[in-house]
Design a protein around this motif. Structure first.
Motif, short mmCIF file in Angstrom:
data_model
loop_
_atom_site.label_atom_id
_atom_site.label_comp_id
_atom_site.label_asym_id
_atom_site.label_seq_id
_atom_site.Cartn_x
_atom_site.Cartn_y
_atom_site.Cartn_z
N ARG A 22 0.83 -1.19 0.00
CA ARG A 22 0.00 0.00 0.00
C ARG A 22 0.87 1.25 0.00
O ARG A 22 1.89 1.31 0.69
CB ARG A 22 -0.93 0.03 1.22
CG ARG A 22 -1.96 -1.08 1.21
CD ARG A 22 -2.81 -1.05 2.48
NE ARG A 22 -3.70 0.10 2.52
CZ ARG A 22 -3.52 1.19 3.24
NH1 ARG A 22 -2.43 1.30 4.01
NH2 ARG A 22 -4.38 2.19 3.23
N HIS A 23 0.41 2.27 -0.74
CA HIS A 23 1.14 3.54 -0.84
C HIS A 23 0.16 4.68 -0.57
O HIS A 23 -0.63 5.05 -1.46
CB HIS A 23 1.77 3.70 -2.23
CG HIS A 23 2.71 2.61 -2.60
ND1 HIS A 23 4.07 2.69 -2.39
CD2 HIS A 23 2.48 1.39 -3.16
CE1 HIS A 23 4.66 1.57 -2.82
NE2 HIS A 23 3.71 0.77 -3.29
N PRO A 24 0.14 5.26 0.64
CA PRO A 24 -0.75 6.40 0.92
C PRO A 24 -0.36 7.60 0.06
O PRO A 24 0.82 7.93 -0.08
CB PRO A 24 -0.51 6.69 2.41
CG PRO A 24 0.09 5.42 2.95
CD PRO A 24 0.91 4.86 1.83
N LEU A 25 -1.39 8.26 -0.53
CA LEU A 25 -1.14 9.40 -1.41
C LEU A 25 -1.56 10.72 -0.79
O LEU A 25 -1.06 11.77 -1.17
CB LEU A 25 -1.89 9.22 -2.74
CG LEU A 25 -1.53 7.98 -3.56
CD1 LEU A 25 -2.33 7.98 -4.86
CD2 LEU A 25 -0.03 7.94 -3.85
N GLY A 26 -2.50 10.71 0.12
CA GLY A 26 -2.96 11.96 0.71
C GLY A 26 -4.40 11.86 1.14
O GLY A 26 -5.00 10.78 1.17
N GLU A 27 -4.98 13.01 1.49
CA GLU A 27 -6.32 13.07 2.02
C GLU A 27 -7.16 14.03 1.18
O GLU A 27 -6.67 15.02 0.65
CB GLU A 27 -6.30 13.55 3.47
CG GLU A 27 -7.64 13.46 4.18
CD GLU A 27 -7.51 13.79 5.65
OE1 GLU A 27 -7.01 12.93 6.41
OE2 GLU A 27 -7.90 14.91 6.04
N VAL A 28 -8.47 13.73 1.05
CA VAL A 28 -9.39 14.53 0.26
C VAL A 28 -10.55 14.96 1.15
O VAL A 28 -11.03 14.18 1.98
CB VAL A 28 -9.91 13.73 -0.95
CG1 VAL A 28 -11.06 14.46 -1.64
CG2 VAL A 28 -8.79 13.46 -1.93
N ARG A 29 -11.02 16.20 0.96
CA ARG A 29 -12.20 16.72 1.66
C ARG A 29 -13.21 17.16 0.61
O ARG A 29 -12.88 17.90 -0.31
CB ARG A 29 -11.84 17.90 2.55
CG ARG A 29 -13.02 18.47 3.34
CD ARG A 29 -12.63 19.75 4.07
NE ARG A 29 -13.69 20.26 4.90
CZ ARG A 29 -14.72 20.98 4.45
NH1 ARG A 29 -14.82 21.26 3.16
NH2 ARG A 29 -15.65 21.42 5.30
N LEU A 30 -14.48 16.72 0.76
CA LEU A 30 -15.52 17.04 -0.22
C LEU A 30 -16.80 17.50 0.47
O LEU A 30 -17.18 16.96 1.51
CB LEU A 30 -15.86 15.82 -1.07
CG LEU A 30 -15.11 15.62 -2.39
CD1 LEU A 30 -15.60 14.36 -3.08
CD2 LEU A 30 -15.29 16.82 -3.30
N ASP A 31 -17.46 18.51 -0.14
CA ASP A 31 -18.79 18.93 0.28
C ASP A 31 -19.79 18.48 -0.79
O ASP A 31 -19.50 18.54 -2.00
CB ASP A 31 -18.87 20.46 0.42
CG ASP A 31 -17.98 20.97 1.53
OD1 ASP A 31 -17.69 20.20 2.46
OD2 ASP A 31 -17.57 22.15 1.45
N GLY A 32 -20.98 18.04 -0.36
CA GLY A 32 -22.00 17.67 -1.31
C GLY A 32 -22.57 18.88 -2.03
O GLY A 32 -22.52 20.01 -1.53
#
Length: 348
Positions: free
Chosen positions: A41-51
């Motif tokens: 596994r290779h973590p790439l980062g984090e994402v934040r989303l609003d509907g």
């Protein structure tokens, strides 16, 4: 998400993902990792989303594109993993690909095109005939197509996958039409298409329209003019001259009478009015011709009569005779009474 075999992302700067989150939500966060062919596994980062904003009357589950850098990722990806970073929330990963700046390298992409036509046929009086919905293929490439067929009678809609071979010029969709001597509205077998892989769809909907060739039943009203006292029910009895294949739908609408006082929303049963006027309120009191009121009926295939009714209500006011006039839709080649239904509530 795991493709059938590892996919190369060599030369890509970011991993682009199309992700759906529910409408009107905020702060949905998740981590993004890729898994190489070796299982690491290779973590790439984090994402934040609003509907996206939405209501019950809108389609609001739309995908949004987000990107995370591919730093430290392998050249080939066997799987993509999303890890929740919030206690609640939902997210759906639609698809993903390796992204790099600029426009794609030009290439000769010539997918085959599928078009669906419409065929009109006459039902006939007997026997069963087989017709084919016209589905044509242009171009030399092949691919996979999903077809959806609605025969207007059964549910759910039938769907299936079709593999189009390179050079194929048509797709067979046979439909059986059985003749009879009973009148019916035009029948439609509706076919639609969605490209699954390697194809494009031009005219995406068509089918077979079966025109009725039987005599249109005559509709007569036993007594077109009816008088009742307040609180009684208007009743009009309508008869058809013959049975039908699937019944007859009737709809009549109030129009203002040429003379006299028109029946108002306060003069009919309030529950009946709300049910037949698409939920409109009785107040403010207004003539029925200024509302969405409709009086509907259905003559069953194995019946020839129906009664249309309008229940009236009582009050303590001194009033003159009040009138309702119901006019039927007049559609060519469809049965409809030629008369206007008239009802009079006698003065009290």
């Amino acid at each position: 998400m795991a493709p059938a075999r590892p996919v190369t992302v060599a030369g890509a700067r970011d991993l682009a993902l199309r992700v759906i989150v529910p409408p009107n939500t905020t702060g949905t966060r998740f981590g993004v990792s890729v898994v190489g062919p070796d299982g690491r596994r290779h973590p790439l980062g984090e994402v934040r989303l609003d509907g996206l904003p939405g209501t019950g009357n809108t389609t609001s589950y739309w995908a949004q594109e987000v990107r995370v850098p591919l730093r430290g990722a392998p050249d080939r990806v066997a799987a993509i993993e999303l890890t929740p970073r919030t206690a609640t929330g939902q997210a759906w990963l639609l698809d993903a690909w390796g992204w790099q700046p600029g426009t794609p390298r030009p290439g000769a992409a010539n997918p085959a095109r599928v078009d669906i036509g419409t065929l009109e046929v006459v039902e006939g009086d007997s026997g069963t005939r087989t017709y084919e919905i016209p589905v044509t293929v242009t171009g030399r490439a092949g691919g996979v197509l999903r077809l959806f067929l609605n025969d207007g009678q059964s549910w759910p809609i039938t769907s299936w996958l079709v593999t189009v071979r390179p050079g194929q010029r048509s797709i067979r969709v046979p439909i059986e039409i059985t003749g009879d001597t009973l009148w019916n509205y035009p029948e439609r077998h509706a076919l639609s298409a969605k490209a699954e892989r390697g194809l494009v769809v031009g005219s995406f909907v068509g089918g077979i329209v079966t025109r009725n060739d039987d005599p249109v039943p005559t509709l007569t009203v036993e007594s077109a003019s009816v008088r009742v006292a307040e609180g009684e029910t208007f009743t009009w009895r309508i008869s058809a001259s013959a049975y039908t294949e699937r019944g007859i739908s009737l709809g009549a609408w109030p129009l203002a009478p040429a003379t006299g006082v028109e029946l108002s929303t306060a003069d009919v049963d309030p529950d009946w009015f709300a049910e037949n006027a698409w939920g409109q309120p009785v107040e403010p009191v207004r003539p029925l011709s200024q509302t969405w009121l409709g009086v509907f009926g259905f003559i069953e295939p194995d019946a020839t009569t129906i009664e249309l009714t309008v229940p009236t209500s009582t009050d303590s006011l001194t009033e003159p005779d009040e009138i309702i006039e119901l006019h039927f839709d007049q559609i060519p080649d469809e049965p409809s009474p030629g008369e206007v239904l008239t009802g009079v509530v006698t003065a009290n």
